[in-house]
Design an enzyme around this catalytic site. Structure first.
Site, PDB file in Angstrom:
ATOM      1  N   HIS A  44       0.828  -1.219   0.000  1.00  0.00           N
ATOM      2  CA  HIS A  44       0.000   0.000   0.000  1.00  0.00           C
ATOM      3  C   HIS A  44       0.858   1.263   0.000  1.00  0.00           C
ATOM      4  O   HIS A  44       0.524   2.254   0.641  1.00  0.00           O
ATOM      5  CB  HIS A  44      -0.954   0.014   1.199  1.00  0.00           C
ATOM      6  CG  HIS A  44      -1.905  -1.137   1.228  1.00  0.00           C
ATOM      7  ND1 HIS A  44      -3.086  -1.169   0.510  1.00  0.00           N
ATOM      8  CD2 HIS A  44      -1.852  -2.339   1.876  1.00  0.00           C
ATOM      9  CE1 HIS A  44      -3.706  -2.308   0.718  1.00  0.00           C
ATOM     10  NE2 HIS A  44      -2.987  -3.039   1.536  1.00  0.00           N
TER      11      HIS A  44
ATOM     12  N   ASN B  58     -10.192  -3.727   1.733  1.00  0.00           N
ATOM     13  CA  ASN B  58      -9.838  -3.691   0.316  1.00  0.00           C
ATOM     14  C   ASN B  58     -11.079  -3.436  -0.523  1.00  0.00           C
ATOM     15  O   ASN B  58     -12.208  -3.473  -0.030  1.00  0.00           O
ATOM     16  CB  ASN B  58      -9.196  -5.009  -0.120  1.00  0.00           C
ATOM     17  CG  ASN B  58      -7.787  -5.202   0.429  1.00  0.00           C
ATOM     18  OD1 ASN B  58      -7.095  -4.243   0.727  1.00  0.00           O
ATOM     19  ND2 ASN B  58      -7.373  -6.443   0.554  1.00  0.00           N
TER      20      ASN B  58
ATOM     21  N   TYR C 237       0.216  -4.559  11.419  1.00  0.00           N
ATOM     22  CA  TYR C 237      -0.030  -3.183  11.003  1.00  0.00           C
ATOM     23  C   TYR C 237       0.562  -2.176  11.988  1.00  0.00           C
ATOM     24  O   TYR C 237       1.263  -1.244  11.594  1.00  0.00           O
ATOM     25  CB  TYR C 237      -1.533  -2.941  10.847  1.00  0.00           C
ATOM     26  CG  TYR C 237      -2.049  -3.340   9.481  1.00  0.00           C
ATOM     27  CD1 TYR C 237      -2.541  -2.396   8.601  1.00  0.00           C
ATOM     28  CD2 TYR C 237      -2.034  -4.664   9.069  1.00  0.00           C
ATOM     29  CE1 TYR C 237      -3.009  -2.741   7.344  1.00  0.00           C
ATOM     30  CE2 TYR C 237      -2.500  -5.035   7.816  1.00  0.00           C
ATOM     31  CZ  TYR C 237      -2.982  -4.068   6.961  1.00  0.00           C
ATOM     32  OH  TYR C 237      -3.437  -4.425   5.724  1.00  0.00           O
TER      33      TYR C 237
END
Length: 569
Positions: free
Chosen positions: A62, A140, A350
């Site tokens: 990303h 997504n 993350y």
């Protein structure tokens, strides 16, 4: 034109970070006009050393993205029922309740300056600034993923990233991995159809992908999936049209979204959830915690919960885009984790990534700070780039631990009960039992529009033609297990047939259902037809506008769903 009082020239004097006025920003200090330069060039050294460090490490995935701001307005209901039936999360509690948010759209595999019309999943990550703190929903544009266990995440990304020797994205590497990963067939069937190249960020759906939970005031829990449907409809590009766009503009999606917001054409998405009772659901032939599966909407209908509107662009790309930090572990009271294996792995990864990229104090940055709470009060101190201390009013600054009787911080009152089902089982390393890797890929193939199906077969045939024979054979074997026409269409592109792959045995450890076994016995001759009605209406199978490069480059993409559906029909 004269400067206004608020914009007097004296107030725009250039300074350095120490606040010193800069009288000469054109020349270094040198011995004579030709040099050499001297070491005490403080302004030059400060300026160039900061310039040398302007880039933080780009995201591994990303990397290219676009951030904007908006708000979420709740209906106060989940479908036809009060939201409180399922969750005590305040964001959903009242009709008309508005919550500010930031959203980051992105591509997954390409680098920071890569094309925005590459075939790639798109990130759809929303940061809700709620009154109970931030809630991040990191999803997504496609409803499923390649794998169902986070331990395989580095492998799938490595296969999709450039070759470590040639530094080119190689189809043979991608399909080498996917051919040994049967659960990826569902995602591949989405990704290599036109859905893999959205015409713009405004014209794509969003999905939480993972399974979460909601918790109500009584502590009762339900499983939940999140969906976002764009009000301007879906629009996608074929590979040929995308190539035309890429030849002229690498940032077409960011440009489209930025300009839409600037002209007041604010993009909107309807937010829905699917609800399922919180247990293992043995009646299903797939596991609800498997993120390679969707929940069919005919069995688990969509329930409207509100509308997201995007209405403001960023003021600075680096501060608000490069440094915005999302994490799947960022939940508020009334929302909870499920035991989804991908979700658990993402929740560590993350936030760990944000600490590495942006620093241990990334949550002090304005774009990441909670906006709805009165203040942040923690016992955290120090770390690189710390510029504040999270003290509460009247807190003893000497006390950065809990418990304490000397005016330190103390625990908040209990939020309420949380009564998820009790889970018992042996500690093991194994895959989930109900895998059924082909049935939903077959459903997706059946529910595509004709032009999407044709494009899928064309794309698969083109890319697999660049692969080695053993990879081609295994991928064809999987396609025939999905649907006769899927396998036959790609096989024709490769000059092959079902007879060329009939000799292959199932992969080591692969579990075939009874239906799969029967299909294997009649590989290529299972009498499959295209029957979308069997599968009911799927979110990912709504009408898809076949966009052209000219529409993208000239800013002529439909602004309303009615336009999209009329032209798609």
């Amino acid at each position: 034109m004269k400067d206004s009082k608020d914009n007097a020239p004296g107030e725009r004097v250039l300074t350095n970070r120490q606040g010193h006025p800069i009288c000469n920003n054109q020349s270094q200090r040198t011995v004579g006009s030709r040099g050499p330069a001297t070491l005490e060039n403080y302004q030059f050294l400060e300026k160039i050393s900061h310039f040398d460090r302007e880039r933080i490490p780009e995201r591994v995935v990303h990397a290219r993205g676009f951030v904007c701001y908006g708000e979420f307005e709740a209906t106060g209901k989940i479908g036809d029922e009060p939201a409180a039936t399922y969750t005590r999360a305040k964001i959903f509690s009242q009709a008309g309740k508005k919550t500010p948010l930031a959203i980051r759209f992105s591509t997954v595999i390409g680098g920071r300056d890569s094309s925005e019309v590459a075939r790639d999943p798109r990130g759809f990550a929303v940061k809700f600034y709620t009154e109970d703190g931030n809630w991040d929903l990191v999803g997504n544009n496609l409803a499923v993923f390649f794998i169902r266990d986070a331990i395989k995440f580095p492998d799938v990304i490595h296969s999709l990233k450039p070759d470590p020797v040639t530094f080119r994205q190689e189809p043979n590497r991608i399909f080498d991995f996917m051919s040994q990963t049967p659960e990826s067939m569902h995602m591949l069937t989405h990704l290599f159809s036109p859905r893999g190249i959205p015409a713009s960020y405004r014209h794509m759906e969003g999905f939480g992908v993972n399974t979460y939970k909601m918790v109500n005031a009584k502590g009762q829990t339900v499983l939940v999936k999140y969906h976002f449907h764009p009000r301007c409809g879906i629009a996608s590009l074929t590979a040929d049209e995308a190539a035309k766009v890429q030849g002229q503009d690498l940032g077409s999606a960011s440009k489209d979204l930025y300009e839409a917001i600037e002209r007041g054409d604010y993009p909107q998405w309807d937010m829905y959830v699917q609800i399922m009772e919180d247990h293992e659901h043995p009646e299903l032939d797939w596991d609800p915690l498997d993120d390679t599966k969707i929940w069919p909407e005919k069995d688990f209908p969509l329930r409207h919960v509100g509308v997201m509107t995007l209405n403001r662009n960023v003021e600075d790309h680096h501060n608000e885009n490069e440094q915005i930090a999302m994490g799947t572990g960022v939940l508020v009271d009334g929302l909870d984790f499920s035991d989804d294996k991908m979700l658990v792995g993402r929740t560590f990864s993350y936030s760990d990534t944000q600490r590495y990229r942006v620093g241990s104090n990334y949550l002090q940055l304005p774009v990441n700070q909670p906006k709805g709470v009165k203040r942040v009060q923690t016992n955290l101190r120090g770390g690189q780039m710390s510029y504040g201390v999270d003290l509460a009013p009247g807190q003893n600054p000497h006390i950065n631990f809990e418990p304490s009787i000397h005016n330190g911080l103390h625990e908040a009152p209990d939020m309420g009960p949380n009564n998820p089902p009790e889970i018992r089982g042996a500690l093991t390393r194994s895959v989930i039992e109900r895998r059924n890797d082909y049935v939903q890929a077959r459903g997706r193939f059946n529910t595509m529009m004709d032009w999407e199906r044709e494009d899928l077969i064309h794309n698969m045939g083109t890319l697999l033609s660049a692969c080695e024979r053993d990879v081609q054979e295994r991928m064809l074997w999987h396609f025939f297990l999905v649907h006769d026409q899927y396998g036959q269409g790609v096989a024709e592109k490769l000059g092959m047939s079902a007879d060329d792959v009939r000799h292959l045995e199932p992969l080591k450890g692969q579990v075939l259902t009874e239906e799969d076994q029967k299909r294997l016995e009649n590989l290529g001759n299972n009498g499959d037809t295209i029957d979308p009605d069997v599968w009911g209406q799927w979110t990912s199978s709504v009408k898809n506008h076949r966009a052209t490069a000219e529409e993208v480059l000239e800013g002529r993409l439909p602004s309303r769903k009615e336009e999209t559906e009329t032209e798609a029909a």
